[in-house]
Enzyme design. Structure first.
Site, PDB file in Angstrom:
ATOM      1  N   ASP B  94     -51.669  34.795  71.176  1.00 48.00           N
ATOM      2  CA  ASP B  94     -50.620  35.576  70.517  1.00 48.00           C
ATOM      3  C   ASP B  94     -50.326  36.895  71.214  1.00 48.00           C
ATOM      4  OD1 ASP B  94     -53.068  36.706  69.838  1.00 48.00           O
ATOM      5  OD2 ASP B  94     -52.253  37.535  67.983  1.00 48.00           O
ATOM      6  N   GLU B  95     -50.659  36.999  72.461  1.00 42.33           N
ATOM      7  CA  GLU B  95     -50.486  38.277  73.133  1.00 42.33           C
ATOM      8  C   GLU B  95     -50.192  38.025  74.603  1.00 42.33           C
ATOM      9  OE1 GLU B  95     -52.926  42.485  72.827  1.00 42.33           O
ATOM     10  OE2 GLU B  95     -54.014  40.610  72.674  1.00 42.33           O
TER      11      GLU B  95
END
Lengths: 371, 347
Positions: B94-95
């Site tokens: 998620d990054e």
């Protein structure tokens, strides 16, 4: 068990057998030496399972029996004991008392029957070899034995024995040494065995004198009897790679040079090389080679030229200097011959001239150099 | 993404909304993989043992993770990123870092790109994301964490110096508990304090990281955004349901970890020269033992044999073990492959 013996007599035998005792072992009993008394004969035994050594000596036996005593402590106390007579006694549980001078020392051992018995071996074939020959055959090849436990076949020296020829071969995959002797006669045995390096190192300690040694080979074991000492070793039950197929036949770039000036140059240059790879390069050109190294991390470098006899094309080839040094130290002529083909194939390293009845070949794989 | 796993669970299950939830197992070995913002108010954070999370928040709801769902959401987000630039370096599911200096849309403002990406993510996934925009990776990363959730923080070049000076030391990427404590012991509480140190002193205290701290405190970080991170190691590990001390059982576990790793190595065509065994004991003491080789290893049998030997290293404590892990490093990947190699005889 009880006996008495002169300190120095016992010490010299313990020194011998203690070399087999493993420093660490999953079987604690192996960290001890077996003392076994039968009448006036003391048998000392040590084992690391692979190798077993038996040494016998005459003592004043009082009571038969056997006890296994911890190697380190028995060695240390007998080493430090006063000169003169020692009296050792033990009970069936392994509790042992050593009396020396005015000292009384209690050692807790194990009952003798817990110590591994001698390997049961039959059908030995005896091969008789001159001590000087055997010593040379072991010393020359042992440097190339592999330490990689994942390649057990390479952790020993291959002995190939024929009626009129004996060969020893060792390789770790990066280098290879093969020594062939034709001044050898034997009617008893033809075959090949891989003998573990530890056994050969032990054996080397007994080969300084003149005379011959009887190497007894059975299906799974090899044995030597040396006066009062017998060493047994398991044979490495693996398939040795087809070494002959990797010995190049068509290396046509032939260089000869003074061994000592090459070695001393390498010793200087290697000081500046990378400490893990020990990488150096040989830049060959007509009658001169430049030996260089660059260490990016420490920003050091070295260059030195050596005179050679060479008339082929220019070529640059990389080597692990530690490997090269070891191999060159193995050469015992004033000049050394290097035979190369390309910078990525094996280099043959040979003495200037072969000894009579001998063929001595060494191989070293290069380091692939990327610009 | 903001509280990524937890937000997905709250999105998909209305009963979890506005409630403190933790994604992760609640068993004695459970660890919080993600905590919702409601749970964070109670001091529950990711990587915390579930038992501790329960102590901090009695009402917490534990939710079993659904990694396949998270992965598919992740690929949707990454897809959006790639519509703006190919220079996308994922840090986790998620990054990611994005280099939008030159972008596919020809947009001049990174801030506008960030706003657009945030709103597209929200429209597509009904999840919020936070963005940080600045002149290098270090500052962008710090900025992204400044105004969570749904944040957008810009550190323009003119503010860089002032921003770093006031930045608390534990907000520096790479400063965790241990380094943080060390920094504080040296009297370094902010970026301004860090600036007082010479490079050589920082190296003395923090090794290689010293150079990194020296550089980033001056706003200097020239690491590129690498679309595919070059892997430096490859590993597998397992936490046991119950602590194990018997060698036989440990061997079985080790064997299955080696097999799992071997399969993955085979799949990616990776091999390595260093094999490391990681052992975590029941009291959380962590030990590693490694073995280096001159040739590359990748077969599960070899890896098993090597790590079994390492497990028997006499200097490893003999006490119950909760986790075993194996990793391979010194890999044959691109960066290393063209280095000079010792050649081997081909029997």
């Amino acid at each position: 068990m009880q006996f008495s013996v002169d300190k120095n007599n016992l010490l010299s035998h313990i020194q011998k057998v203690s070399k087999v005792s493993p420093t660490r072992s999953t079987m604690p009993i192996l960290n001890s030496i077996l003392f076994d008394i039968k009448e006036n004969q003391l048998t000392l035994r040590s084992s690391d399972i692979e190798i077993t050594m038996n040494a016998t000596l005459n003592v004043n036996g009082k009571e038969d029996g056997a006890v296994a005593l911890p190697t380190r402590i028995i060695y240390d106390i007998i080493n430090e004991a006063e000169e003169g007579e020692l009296i050792l006694s033990s009970d069936t549980e392994g509790a042992c008392t050593l009396k020396s001078g005015k000292g009384v020392f209690e050692i807790m051992g194990r009952p003798g029957d817990e110590f591994p018995s001698l390997p049961k071996i039959s059908n030995f074939n005896d091969v008789e070899i001159e001590n000087s020959t055997l010593r040379r055959m072991i010393q020359k090849t042992i440097i190339a034995v592999s330490k990689d436990e994942l390649k057990p076949a390479l952790m020993g020296v291959l002995f190939q024995i024929k009626r009129h020829e004996i060969r020893t071969v060792a390789t770790d995959g990066h280098r290879l040494v093969c020594l062939i002797r034709q001044d050898f006669q034997n009617e008893a045995y033809e075959g090949e065995v891989i003998i573990p390096v530890k056994f050969l190192n032990l054996l080397l300690g007994y080969l300084d004198s003149e005379g011959t040694t009887l190497l007894s080979i059975s299906e799974n074991h090899v044995k030597v009897e040396l006066d009062s000492t017998v060493i047994y070793s398991r044979i490495i039950d693996e398939h040795f790679p087809d070494y002959e197929s990797v010995i190049p036949k068509d290396n046509d770039k032939i260089i000869s040079m003074d061994l000592n000036s090459l070695l001393s140059t390498i010793r200087r240059v290697v000081i500046f090389s990378n400490k893990t790879t020990h990488q150096i390069s040989l830049s060959l050109s007509k009658n001169i080679t430049k030996i260089s190294t660059v260490n990016q991390e420490s920003r050091t470098s070295a260059d030195e030229e050596v005179d050679i006899n060479y008339s082929g094309d220019d070529m640059v080839v990389g080597y692990n200097a530690e490997y090269l040094k070891e191999i060159l130290r193995n050469v015992d002529t004033n000049n050394v011959i290097l035979k190369l083909k390309s910078s990525i194939s094996a280099c043959l390293i040979l003495p200037e001239e072969q000894k009579e009845n001998e063929d001595f070949t060494m191989l070293l794989m290069p380091i692939r150099l990327n610009e | 993404m903001d509280a990524f796993f937890a937000s997905i669970e709250q999105r998909d299950h209305s009963q979890y909304r506005h409630r403190p939830i933790a994604v992760g197992g609640e068993g004695p070995r459970g660890v919080v993989a993600a905590a919702s913002y409601e749970a964070r108010k109670y001091g529950v954070f990711s990587a915390m043992p579930s038992r501790t999370a329960r102590q901090k928040c009695l009402d917490i709801i534990f939710v079993a993770p659904r990694f396949d769902v998270y992965k598919s959401v992740s690929s949707e987000i990454m897809q959006i990123f790639r519509e703006y630039t190919d220079l996308v370096e994922p840090l986790s599911l998620d990054e990611a870092y994005l280099d939008v200096t030159i972008n596919k849309r020809g947009m001049r403002s990174a801030t506008l790109i960030a706003k657009e990406i945030k709103s597209r993510i929200k429209a597509l996934t009904r999840l919020t994301a936070s963005a940080g925009i600045s002149i290098n990776k270090f500052l962008a990363k710090v900025a992204s964490g400044m105004n969570k959730p749904d944040g957008l923080t810009v550190i323009p070049p003119k503010d860089v110096e002032q921003f770093i000076r006031q930045l608390p030391i534990d907000k520096f990427f790479g400063v965790g508990k241990v380094t943080g404590a060390k920094m504080k012991a040296l009297g370094i509480k902010t970026g301004a304090d860090l600036l007082k140190y010479e490079q050589i002193d920082l190296i003395r205290h923090f090794g290689k990281a010293g150079t990194y701290f020296y550089n980033v405190s001056r706003g200097f970080d020239d690491r590129e955004v690498k679309p595919e991170r070059i892997r430096k190691s490859f590993g597998a590990e397992r936490t046991f349901e119950e602590d194990i001390i018997q060698y036989k059982m440990l061997h079985d576990k080790l064997k299955s970890i080696a097999e799992e790793l071997g399969h993955r190595l085979e799949k990616y065509g990776i091999s390595g020269k260093t094999v490391t065994l990681k052992v975590k004991y029941h009291d959380f003491e962590l030990k590693t033992r490694c073995a280096g080789f001159s040739s590359h290893k990748s077969s599960s049998e070899e890896i098993y044999t090597i790590t079994k030997n390492l497990l028997h290293s006499s200097d490893l404590p003999r006490k119950p073990i909760r986790l075993l892990g194996i990793s391979l490093s010194n890999l044959n990947t691109a960066e290393n492959a063209d280095r000079n190699t010792q050649l081997t005889l081909e029997f």
